[in-house]
Design a protein around this motif. Structure first.
Motif, PDB file in Angstrom:
ATOM      1  N   TYR B  27      37.632 111.187 -13.428  1.00 47.42           N
ATOM      2  CA  TYR B  27      37.401 112.257 -14.408  1.00 47.42           C
ATOM      3  C   TYR B  27      37.188 111.669 -15.795  1.00 47.42           C
ATOM      4  CZ  TYR B  27      37.941 116.655 -16.847  1.00 47.42           C
ATOM      5  OH  TYR B  27      37.716 117.761 -17.635  1.00 47.42           O
ATOM      6  N   SER B  31      33.715 111.844 -17.916  1.00 47.78           N
ATOM      7  CA  SER B  31      33.722 112.491 -19.229  1.00 47.78           C
ATOM      8  C   SER B  31      33.082 111.575 -20.270  1.00 47.78           C
ATOM      9  CB  SER B  31      35.154 112.827 -19.657  1.00 47.78           C
ATOM     10  OG  SER B  31      35.761 113.652 -18.688  1.00 47.78           O
ATOM     11  N   LYS B  77      27.589 115.763 -14.758  1.00 52.89           N
ATOM     12  CA  LYS B  77      28.283 116.969 -15.222  1.00 52.89           C
ATOM     13  C   LYS B  77      28.885 117.743 -14.053  1.00 52.89           C
ATOM     14  CE  LYS B  77      26.696 118.636 -19.653  1.00 52.89           C
ATOM     15  NZ  LYS B  77      25.521 119.205 -20.318  1.00 52.89           N
ATOM     16  N   TYR B  78      28.086 117.850 -12.985  1.00 53.33           N
ATOM     17  CA  TYR B  78      28.537 118.587 -11.816  1.00 53.33           C
ATOM     18  C   TYR B  78      29.784 117.924 -11.215  1.00 53.33           C
ATOM     19  CZ  TYR B  78      28.376 120.658  -7.133  1.00 53.33           C
ATOM     20  OH  TYR B  78      28.697 121.305  -5.970  1.00 53.33           O
ATOM     21  N   GLN B  80      31.886 115.824 -12.658  1.00 51.28           N
ATOM     22  CA  GLN B  80      33.043 115.915 -13.558  1.00 51.28           C
ATOM     23  C   GLN B  80      33.689 117.293 -13.447  1.00 51.28           C
ATOM     24  OE1 GLN B  80      33.266 117.678 -16.784  1.00 51.28           O
ATOM     25  NE2 GLN B  80      34.526 116.342 -18.075  1.00 51.28           N
ATOM     26  N   CYS B  81      32.834 118.308 -13.391  1.00 47.73           N
ATOM     27  CA  CYS B  81      33.317 119.684 -13.298  1.00 47.73           C
ATOM     28  C   CYS B  81      34.090 119.897 -11.989  1.00 47.73           C
ATOM     29  CB  CYS B  81      32.113 120.607 -13.405  1.00 47.73           C
ATOM     30  SG  CYS B  81      32.524 122.316 -13.185  1.00 47.73           S
ATOM     31  N   LYS B  82      33.531 119.363 -10.890  1.00 53.47           N
ATOM     32  CA  LYS B  82      34.185 119.532  -9.598  1.00 53.47           C
ATOM     33  C   LYS B  82      35.524 118.789  -9.553  1.00 53.47           C
ATOM     34  CE  LYS B  82      31.442 122.141  -7.169  1.00 53.47           C
ATOM     35  NZ  LYS B  82      31.870 123.541  -6.986  1.00 53.47           N
ATOM     36  N   GLY B  84      37.344 117.976 -12.070  1.00 53.32           N
ATOM     37  CA  GLY B  84      38.232 118.743 -12.954  1.00 53.32           C
ATOM     38  C   GLY B  84      38.854 119.921 -12.216  1.00 53.32           C
ATOM     39  N   ASN B  90      40.604 123.394 -14.681  1.00 55.41           N
ATOM     40  CA  ASN B  90      39.860 124.583 -15.127  1.00 55.41           C
ATOM     41  C   ASN B  90      40.788 125.751 -15.428  1.00 55.41           C
ATOM     42  OD1 ASN B  90      40.498 124.554 -12.451  1.00 55.41           O
ATOM     43  ND2 ASN B  90      38.640 125.564 -11.742  1.00 55.41           N
TER      44      ASN B  90
END
Lengths: 217, 217
Positions: B27, B31, B77-78, B80-82, B84, B90
């Motif tokens: 992560y 980022s 981005k995808y 990192q978002c997942k 996270g 989230n």
């Protein structure tokens, strides 16, 4: 009887990281047993207390020569002393803290380190307004670090500066001869430093994220 | 293409502790890549950056469904978002700190936790002289904890009380319904608490001992 083998074994055996990670916990439990007046303990009793299997304990300690005697178990004081020596706790280590923010100051005020032989000599900060030589553990300007290291033996530098300054800070102190880095900044310093420098990380935010994961699943 | 499998996989797979430990580091690197404007990355590029083998990365991420595409790599981005989301980042988590000594206060003053969704609401201490409701993050008496928890959702309690008080403190806050404990006291709390409570330890002195071991060998 393999009580005296550890001296020979220590140098020629590569001990795994997970075993090394468990040593401080053995040391802690044995110290508590001493405090409770326990003189000897079997690996199965120690296993119950520590919630590690008895065979794991025997295996771990065999990395260093064993220390136990069939039918007797472990002499608690002897074992604690030996594990302490393996951890290097029989030799006092001097520490400085780079970064006199909240965390750096909190670490310098914590008395538990000195009890185990880690003595904090001073803090250093680039911010001159933080300089305070009247504290029990003084805060000096980073400019003084070079001179300080000429006059004092320092084994460990804790890095508690903001993330973006950590790499440069580490390079500076390693160039000045420090071999042990206790890194609190959210950066992997190991790849940036020479091989003979030891880096130990405390990544607080990553610890919180792990807790968060375990709360969710 | 296995980008969308993670939803199903998450619940029925037991992920190993070592993989979970690596997730915050993924992560963090992702980022940083986002900050540097990187949009996609291959597992071998990520591997170079993180000093983990590419196959390790693929294996780790396959625990959650993979997220990568053959010949494309990972959408930064995808991914990192997942990751996270897997880490539960989230959803904001509220934290309190029990023990308003140096370490407790240092943690409360650290801004990095909130940036990742961990919001410190208050500190608590049994020492009435430490009470300070004028700080940005107030310090209350332990007497107020019960009422506070009725009015606020708290997910995590950091325990920064002295070792000898840690077990009792943990029992009190768990009885009041808190499920996540971030333990800084030199005690193993897990065996004392119900199974549905998650304990994450930060044993500073044990970290120093590990550093000491590595300095000696």
């Amino acid at each position: 009887m393999n009580m005296d083998k550890w001296g020979e074994n220590l140098s020629d055996k590569k001990v795994s990281k997970t075993v090394i990670k468990r040593l401080p916990r053995y040391y802690r439990y044995l110290s508590e047993l001493i405090k409770d007046g326990v003189e000897r303990i079997s690996s199965s009793e120690l296993s119950d207390k520590m919630q590690v299997t008895a065979s794991q304990i025997r295996q771990d300690l065999n990395n260093f020569g064993g220390f136990g005697q069939q039918g007797y178990g472990y002499n608690v004081k002897y074992l604690q002393c030996k594990i302490g020596a393996i951890l290097g706790l029989n030799q006092e280590k001097n520490m400085i803290i780079i970064g006199a923010g909240n965390l750096g100051k909190a670490l310098s005020n914590y008395s538990g380190f000195e009890k185990h032989g880690f003595k904090t000599l001073a803090l250093f900060d680039i911010d001159e307004s933080k300089v305070d030589t009247k504290r029990p553990i003084p805060i000096y300007s980073m400019d003084k670090l070079d001179d300080f290291l000429k006059e004092n033996t320092v084994n460990i530098a804790a890095i508690t500066v903001p993330k973006d300054y950590a790499a440069d800070t580490a390079k500076v102190i390693v160039d000045l001869g420090i071999k042990g880095i206790w890194n609190f900044a959210q950066v992997d310093l190991d790849p940036l430093l020479p091989d003979d420098v030891v880096v130990q990380n405390v990544h607080l935010i990553e610890s919180l994220m792990e807790l968060s994961y375990n709360l969710e699943h």
